[in-house]
Design a protein around this motif. Structure first.
Motif, PDB file in Angstrom:
ATOM      1  N   LYS A   1      21.972  19.236 -47.465  1.00 28.41           N
ATOM      2  CA  LYS A   1      23.406  18.949 -46.510  1.00 28.41           C
ATOM      3  C   LYS A   1      23.866  17.702 -47.376  1.00 28.41           C
ATOM      4  O   LYS A   1      25.797  18.210 -47.581  1.00 28.41           O
ATOM      5  CB  LYS A   1      23.463  18.070 -44.592  1.00 28.41           C
ATOM      6  CG  LYS A   1      22.340  16.898 -45.197  1.00 28.41           C
ATOM      7  CD  LYS A   1      22.169  16.313 -43.732  1.00 28.41           C
ATOM      8  CE  LYS A   1      21.515  15.101 -44.506  1.00 28.41           C
ATOM      9  NZ  LYS A   1      20.673  14.430 -42.622  1.00 28.41           N
TER      10      LYS A   1
ATOM     11  N   LEU B   1      27.276  18.958 -49.319  1.00 27.28           N
ATOM     12  CA  LEU B   1      28.399  17.587 -49.052  1.00 27.28           C
ATOM     13  C   LEU B   1      29.331  17.702 -50.355  1.00 27.28           C
ATOM     14  O   LEU B   1      29.932  17.676 -50.632  1.00 27.28           O
ATOM     15  CB  LEU B   1      27.586  16.568 -48.367  1.00 27.28           C
ATOM     16  CG  LEU B   1      29.013  15.020 -48.228  1.00 27.28           C
ATOM     17  CD1 LEU B   1      29.826  15.873 -47.151  1.00 27.28           C
ATOM     18  CD2 LEU B   1      28.695  14.453 -47.938  1.00 27.28           C
TER      19      LEU B   1
ATOM     20  N   ARG C   1      32.357  16.044 -42.807  1.00 23.43           N
ATOM     21  CA  ARG C   1      31.307  16.627 -42.466  1.00 23.43           C
ATOM     22  C   ARG C   1      31.099  18.426 -41.815  1.00 23.43           C
ATOM     23  O   ARG C   1      30.346  19.023 -41.540  1.00 23.43           O
ATOM     24  CB  ARG C   1      31.117  15.854 -41.190  1.00 23.43           C
ATOM     25  CG  ARG C   1      29.836  15.449 -41.173  1.00 23.43           C
ATOM     26  CD  ARG C   1      29.665  13.972 -39.981  1.00 23.43           C
ATOM     27  NE  ARG C   1      29.594  12.832 -41.280  1.00 23.43           N
ATOM     28  CZ  ARG C   1      30.317  11.780 -40.748  1.00 23.43           C
ATOM     29  NH1 ARG C   1      29.507  11.428 -39.554  1.00 23.43           N
ATOM     30  NH2 ARG C   1      29.663  10.500 -41.392  1.00 23.43           N
TER      31      ARG C   1
ATOM     32  N   VAL D   1      31.647  20.637 -44.064  1.00 27.53           N
ATOM     33  CA  VAL D   1      29.802  20.989 -44.757  1.00 27.53           C
ATOM     34  C   VAL D   1      28.993  21.880 -43.491  1.00 27.53           C
ATOM     35  O   VAL D   1      28.521  22.608 -44.077  1.00 27.53           O
ATOM     36  CB  VAL D   1      29.300  19.798 -44.646  1.00 27.53           C
ATOM     37  CG1 VAL D   1      27.695  19.596 -45.057  1.00 27.53           C
ATOM     38  CG2 VAL D   1      29.943  19.790 -45.922  1.00 27.53           C
ATOM     39  N   GLU D   2      29.374  21.763 -41.863  1.00 27.00           N
ATOM     40  CA  GLU D   2      28.804  22.626 -41.366  1.00 27.00           C
ATOM     41  C   GLU D   2      28.931  23.800 -40.828  1.00 27.00           C
ATOM     42  O   GLU D   2      28.291  24.465 -40.544  1.00 27.00           O
ATOM     43  CB  GLU D   2      28.809  21.609 -39.635  1.00 27.00           C
ATOM     44  CG  GLU D   2      28.222  20.583 -39.278  1.00 27.00           C
ATOM     45  CD  GLU D   2      28.702  19.778 -38.028  1.00 27.00           C
ATOM     46  OE1 GLU D   2      28.701  20.474 -37.018  1.00 27.00           O
ATOM     47  OE2 GLU D   2      28.642  18.820 -37.772  1.00 27.00           O
TER      48      GLU D   2
ATOM     49  N   MET E   1      27.720  25.817 -43.787  1.00 25.04           N
ATOM     50  CA  MET E   1      26.263  25.894 -43.721  1.00 25.04           C
ATOM     51  C   MET E   1      26.048  27.240 -42.799  1.00 25.04           C
ATOM     52  O   MET E   1      24.562  27.546 -42.585  1.00 25.04           O
ATOM     53  CB  MET E   1      24.929  24.797 -43.376  1.00 25.04           C
ATOM     54  CG  MET E   1      25.763  24.155 -44.453  1.00 25.04           C
ATOM     55  SD  MET E   1      23.933  22.511 -44.912  1.00 25.04           S
ATOM     56  CE  MET E   1      24.415  21.466 -43.505  1.00 25.04           C
TER      57      MET E   1
ATOM     58  N   ALA F   1      19.400  22.414 -43.385  1.00 27.22           N
ATOM     59  CA  ALA F   1      19.623  21.171 -43.462  1.00 27.22           C
ATOM     60  C   ALA F   1      19.358  20.080 -44.100  1.00 27.22           C
ATOM     61  O   ALA F   1      19.555  19.481 -45.360  1.00 27.22           O
ATOM     62  CB  ALA F   1      20.791  20.427 -42.642  1.00 27.22           C
TER      63      ALA F   1
ATOM     64  N   ARG G   1      27.856  25.415 -51.034  1.00 29.37           N
ATOM     65  CA  ARG G   1      29.532  23.976 -51.273  1.00 29.37           C
ATOM     66  C   ARG G   1      30.380  24.877 -52.195  1.00 29.37           C
ATOM     67  O   ARG G   1      30.974  23.931 -51.711  1.00 29.37           O
ATOM     68  CB  ARG G   1      27.277  23.409 -52.668  1.00 29.37           C
ATOM     69  CG  ARG G   1      28.549  22.524 -53.178  1.00 29.37           C
ATOM     70  CD  ARG G   1      27.782  22.017 -54.294  1.00 29.37           C
ATOM     71  NE  ARG G   1      27.958  22.726 -55.535  1.00 29.37           N
ATOM     72  CZ  ARG G   1      27.072  22.757 -56.624  1.00 29.37           C
ATOM     73  NH1 ARG G   1      26.600  21.442 -56.827  1.00 29.37           N
ATOM     74  NH2 ARG G   1      27.567  23.512 -57.521  1.00 29.37           N
TER      75      ARG G   1
END
Lengths: 356, 268
Positions: free
Chosen positions: B93, B97, B115, B118-119, B122, B131, B150
């Motif tokens: 994670k 990030l 955040r 990023v979630e 993924m 993560a 990323r």
């Protein structure tokens, strides 16, 4: 300080947890340990002074400075002019060397790097030796050490830089070359010095806080703390930088600019610490490791954790150095002896986690 | 979206490629194909401005790459390198990030928005369960997925991928290409290089073929990837056939092997 605000956000429910709250509480806990450690160790020493007396002396100085003359002269000198600045200095040097180590390790993408990698220590030792052997020409040992420490890194950096780039491997090799040149120069100084000077050079190189005075504190503390604060501020950039130059570029972090900023500040901190207390080994290598073990590799948390652990570690070692025997033991010896078992433990048990 | 004009690059006296020109249209998934050493990675590095090219120009979304600052460029183009191992055990994670770095303000607080992005990234790559695992202890394929996540989190209009499927198993290769198709359908332009002509012909909207320091073909992969083209660049060892209407490139003779010229064709 910025971290606190992110810590508050953690409580909002998300599937991803960035663990800020736990990490921040560890930092907070270490800060308390460090302050408490300083408050306890100031009461310890070969000359027995009771806790009550120690704190009455300190509070007199802080709250009613005009009453200072009424204090016991000897005890006042010991507590206020010897122990207090010494503990402040120990904490500052611990913070400085640990953070410098963290920064160098991140910049060089190598967890085995220590702050002396670019020849700071050999340069400083040579500067100090010059000051010891030729006191008429080089008036201040500290200034000589500081200037030569900076000079050695400057030489290593310019040796490694070609066509606008400073590759990590070249930089480390350049540091080794410059370091060994200055080590040879130190040997020359040892060879031509007389017995008293030789003894002084050797003691200087083993490091110690014996001569620390308020003047040193006034000089060192602001330089170290301001530089550390700036480096902490750029902690996330250091994460990105440690992924490699090209990736840092792709992620919008200019590797040359930030490597330069980080190396300049880390060197300034290291040179300041080394020139005032001599060469203290291990701290800068060990504390970043320990911090990473507790907090994970995110430098926004590793930097403050390593700093506080470094502070605690140095006051601990310095207290042993000045209380274990009636004479002083150079702290470099203590940090190495106390630190080696820890590194052995890391090497044998956590090798995979740390070295990948 | 990406416009390359007369681009030439060489190290000292050795030319890697000369006078390359092509365009990648907005929202398309473009494959870059060519044998080892034909300069695909070098071309990417020129587009990312890692390498200073000798002549020509690269425009991303109308911006000359050479004139853009690193910080600004990172908002225009994301780069997925061939997988590698960093020395520190960053968690997946945290690696994802890092893609948000160009969007973070001067203060290093991570916003809720970061955040969430990023979630999402993924989830899209189906690596949410990884993560909290250290990135450098994953398998090569999982690392590759994290790197693509990323790049997704970086939210750039253009994405360059250097052999995104090189470390992946058969199934994950297909999965990645489908994910890339999904990303490009959302409007992100993608240029990805690959060594598999089948993947290019199945998934890409366009293809650019590099060989011996220049472009030998560009256009629709269905017509470009032909026996004739593969014959030129791989010394006549490939056949193109159809299997249930699926175009398939396969070797004529698996004992034939590559001649030295086909393997080492980087000489100018």
């Amino acid at each position: 300080m910025e971290e606190l605000s992110t810590g508050v956000n953690v409580s909002t429910p998300t599937t991803l947890n960035f663990f800020e709250a736990r990490k921040l509480s560890i930092i907070f806990f270490l800060a308390i340990v460090m302050v408490a450690g300083g408050m306890v160790t100031i009461c310890l020493g070969t000359y027995q002074i009771s806790i009550v007396e120690v704190y009455s002396i300190i509070s007199t100085h802080i709250f009613s400075p005009d009453m200072v003359d009424s204090l016991d002269k000897l005890k006042n000198t010991i507590v206020w002019n010897i122990r207090f600045p010494r503990i402040i200095m120990a904490i500052t040097v611990g913070i400085g060397l640990s953070v410098a180590g963290t920064i160098y390790q991140g910049c060089f993408r190598n967890p085995l790097v220590e702050p002396y990698i670019l020849g700071v220590s050999s340069g400083a030792a040579f500067g100090a030796a010059l000051g010891i052997v030729y006191p008429h020409i080089f008036i201040s040992i500290q200034l000589g050490a500081f200037l030569f420490a900076l000079l050695s890194v400057f030489l290593a950096y310019s040796l490694a830089r070609s066509r606008g780039q400073t590759p990590v491997v070249t930089l480390i090799l350049a540091g080794i070359i410059i370091g060994s040149i200055f080590s040879a120069c130190v040997s020359i100084m040892k060879y031509i010095s007389n017995d008293t000077q030789l003894r002084e050079i050797v003691f200087w190189m083993m490091g110690g806080f014996y001569y620390t005075q308020w003047d040193d504190v006034r000089l060192t503390v602001p330089i170290v703390l301001i530089s550390v604060a700036i480096m902490w501020f750029f902690g996330w950039k250091l994460n990105v930088l440690s992924m490699g130059d090209e990736e840092a570029r792709a992620l919008g972090v200019n590797p040359e600019v930030f490597k330069f900023i980080f190396i300049i500040l880390a060197t300034l901190v290291t040179a300041t610490c080394v020139s005032s207390v001599g060469i203290i080994a291990w701290v800068g290598l060990m504390m970043p490791h320990a911090a990473r073990l507790i907090q994970g590799p995110d430098n926004r948390f590793v930097i403050p954790t390593a700093a506080l652990m470094g502070g605690v570690y140095i006051i601990f070692c310095d207290t042993i150095a000045r209380t274990l025997t009636t004479a002083e033991i150079p702290i470099g010896i203590i940090t190495a002896i106390v630190g080696a078992p820890y590194l052995i433990y890391l090497l044998r048990s956590k090798e995979k986690e740390i070295f990948g | 979206m990406l416009k390359v004009d007369n681009l030439s690059f060489g190290y000292k006296n050795v030319s890697v490629f000369k006078n390359i020109s092509f365009r990648v249209e907005k929202g398309s998934l473009c494959g870059l194909f060519g044998p080892n050493g034909s300069g695909k990675t070098t071309l990417f590095k020129c587009c990312m401005s890692f390498l200073k090219y000798n002549s020509g120009s690269v425009f991303i979304d109308g911006n000359n790459v050479k004139r853009k600052k690193i910080e600004e460029l990172a908002k225009l183009v994301a780069y997925v390198p061939q997988e590698h191992k960093p020395p520190f055990p960053y968690l997946v994670k945290e690696v994802v990030l890092m893609g948000r770095t160009p969007h973070m303000g001067g203060i290093f607080g991570i916003s809720k928005d970061d955040r969430r992005k990023v979630e999402e990234a993924m989830e899209m790559l189906e690596i949410s369960h990884l993560a909290d695992r250290p990135y450098n202890q994953l398998s090569g394929g999982q690392r590759q997925l994290a790197l693509i996540a990323r790049a997704m989190a970086q939210e750039t209009p253009l994405m360059l991928l250097d052999e995104p499927t090189s470390a992946l198993d058969f199934c994950n290769q297909i999965r990645i290409w489908n994910i890339l198709k999904k990303i490009s359908a959302r409007g992100t332009t993608i240029l990805a290089c690959s060594h598999d002509p089948n993947h290019i012909s199945w998934f890409c909207d366009d293809v650019i073929v590099m060989y011996r320091g220049g472009l030998v073909a560009k256009g629709n992969p269905k017509s470009v990837v032909s026996e004739q083209l593969l014959g030129t660049i791989f010394n006549d060892i490939c056949s193109v056939g159809y299997m249930d209407h699926l175009m398939m490139v396969y070797p004529k003779n698996i004992q034939a092997g590559c001649t030295v010229a086909a393997v080492n064709n980087s000489s100018p």
